[in-house]
Design a protein around this motif. Sequence first.
Motif, short mmCIF file in Angstrom:
data_model
loop_
_atom_site.label_atom_id
_atom_site.label_comp_id
_atom_site.label_asym_id
_atom_site.label_seq_id
_atom_site.Cartn_x
_atom_site.Cartn_y
_atom_site.Cartn_z
N ALA A 96 -4.60 11.08 1.61
CA ALA A 96 -3.89 10.77 0.38
C ALA A 96 -4.25 11.74 -0.74
O ALA A 96 -5.42 12.06 -0.94
CB ALA A 96 -4.21 9.35 -0.07
N LEU A 97 -3.22 12.20 -1.45
CA LEU A 97 -3.46 12.81 -2.75
C LEU A 97 -3.75 11.71 -3.76
O LEU A 97 -4.69 11.78 -4.54
CB LEU A 97 -2.23 13.62 -3.18
N VAL A 98 -2.91 10.68 -3.72
CA VAL A 98 -3.13 9.44 -4.48
C VAL A 98 -2.59 8.30 -3.61
O VAL A 98 -1.52 8.43 -3.02
CB VAL A 98 -2.38 9.44 -5.83
N SER A 99 -3.32 7.22 -3.53
CA SER A 99 -2.78 6.01 -2.90
C SER A 99 -3.05 4.83 -3.82
O SER A 99 -3.95 4.88 -4.68
CB SER A 99 -3.40 5.77 -1.52
N VAL A 100 -2.26 3.78 -3.64
CA VAL A 100 -2.39 2.58 -4.47
C VAL A 100 -2.29 1.35 -3.58
O VAL A 100 -1.32 1.21 -2.82
CB VAL A 100 -1.28 2.50 -5.55
N ALA A 101 -3.27 0.48 -3.68
CA ALA A 101 -3.18 -0.86 -3.11
C ALA A 101 -2.89 -1.81 -4.26
O ALA A 101 -3.62 -1.84 -5.26
CB ALA A 101 -4.47 -1.25 -2.41
N ALA A 102 -1.80 -2.55 -4.13
CA ALA A 102 -1.38 -3.46 -5.21
C ALA A 102 -1.19 -4.86 -4.65
O ALA A 102 -0.58 -5.04 -3.59
CB ALA A 102 -0.07 -2.97 -5.83
N GLY A 103 -1.71 -5.84 -5.36
CA GLY A 103 -1.53 -7.24 -4.99
C GLY A 103 -1.16 -8.06 -6.21
O GLY A 103 -1.77 -7.89 -7.27
N LEU A 104 -0.17 -8.93 -6.05
CA LEU A 104 0.28 -9.79 -7.14
C LEU A 104 0.35 -11.23 -6.65
O LEU A 104 0.84 -11.49 -5.55
CB LEU A 104 1.65 -9.37 -7.65
N TYR B 140 0.86 -1.18 0.00
CA TYR B 140 0.00 0.00 0.00
C TYR B 140 0.89 1.23 0.00
O TYR B 140 1.70 1.42 0.92
CB TYR B 140 -0.92 0.03 1.22
N LEU B 141 0.77 2.01 -1.04
CA LEU B 141 1.56 3.23 -1.20
C LEU B 141 0.65 4.43 -1.04
O LEU B 141 -0.38 4.53 -1.71
CB LEU B 141 2.22 3.25 -2.58
N LYS B 142 1.04 5.35 -0.18
CA LYS B 142 0.24 6.56 0.06
C LYS B 142 1.09 7.78 -0.23
O LYS B 142 2.12 8.00 0.43
CB LYS B 142 -0.25 6.59 1.51
#
Length: 327
Positions: free
Chosen positions: A239-247, A227-229
């Motif tokens: 958050a201005l932009v956040s990303v939840a990423a799963g692989l 999780y990037l915030k």
Amino acid sequence: MKTFEFRHATSVDDAVAGAAAGGTYFAGGTNLLDLMKGGVAQPTALVDLRRLGLTDITPTDEGGVFVGAGASNSAVANHRLIRSQYPVVSHAILSGATTQLRNMATAGGNLLQRTRCPYFMQTTFTSCNKRIPGSGCAARGGFHREHAVFGASEECVATHPSDMAVALAILDAVVHVQGPDGRRVVPIDGFFALPGDTPDVDNTLRPAELILGIELPPSRFADHSWYLKVRDRHSYAFALVSVAAGLAMEDGVIASAALALGGVAPKPWRLHAAEAALVGRPADEAAFHAAAALAMDGADPLPQNEFKVDLGRHAVVRALTRAAAVE
């Protein structure tokens, strides 16, 4: 603050009856009390949920985890099952607010946070369709640097502030609720409502429905998630932009992927096209840039938040890179 009644619910049925009679649910109060102090929310009665025992975090028979709605954000973030099977949830929670607030805030309340748009939070502003339906959206012609680039409408361009909800989105979590008509489950993707022409409606809960808990299905991304915030300051900022990423990877090849953005829409924003573009490719920079190129398709920024489009693409690449590198 307006005078209100306060009573402790003795059971879930008792709580639902209290809400059906006009009461407002109260748990951690970290958002609701702020709204009450500012005059944004003026409940006539609060129904306290803290004696209902909705705090357990337990494994399910299907191999997932059930998080009670009354569990504190700190308890969720630090629980061994969450940290080992759903680390992206832990990352997301720990990136939000302060330790003191996380100790008070609850999992159910986290989903029910109201927007932090200044025109909503300050009653001195009289144009806010979310607070006063039909009054207009002052943000469109005013300050909108932090506002939505996806899913907005002419009536409202506010974003949802939850970090945890963005992580739950890539896990396909399910929200368990109970109301006067009984129990039901709501997929997380169908829990939040886009503003359309009813911006005062934040979610799809029916009147007096109470969140009992959040069910996480068996984890696909325990080994590779992040999780990037991205925010203006490191501490206590939305958050201005956040990303939840799963692989999920097999021999270095991406077998499945899930991506969601926060800070850019009135709900967690899933990136299905970008996810599909990752499947079957090596987990490398070329694949991540290809996904990022699709991530912001359909964005409709306003003049002050056009930077979010480019920022979103870079954030997707960075989040995927970190997720792939986790060991």
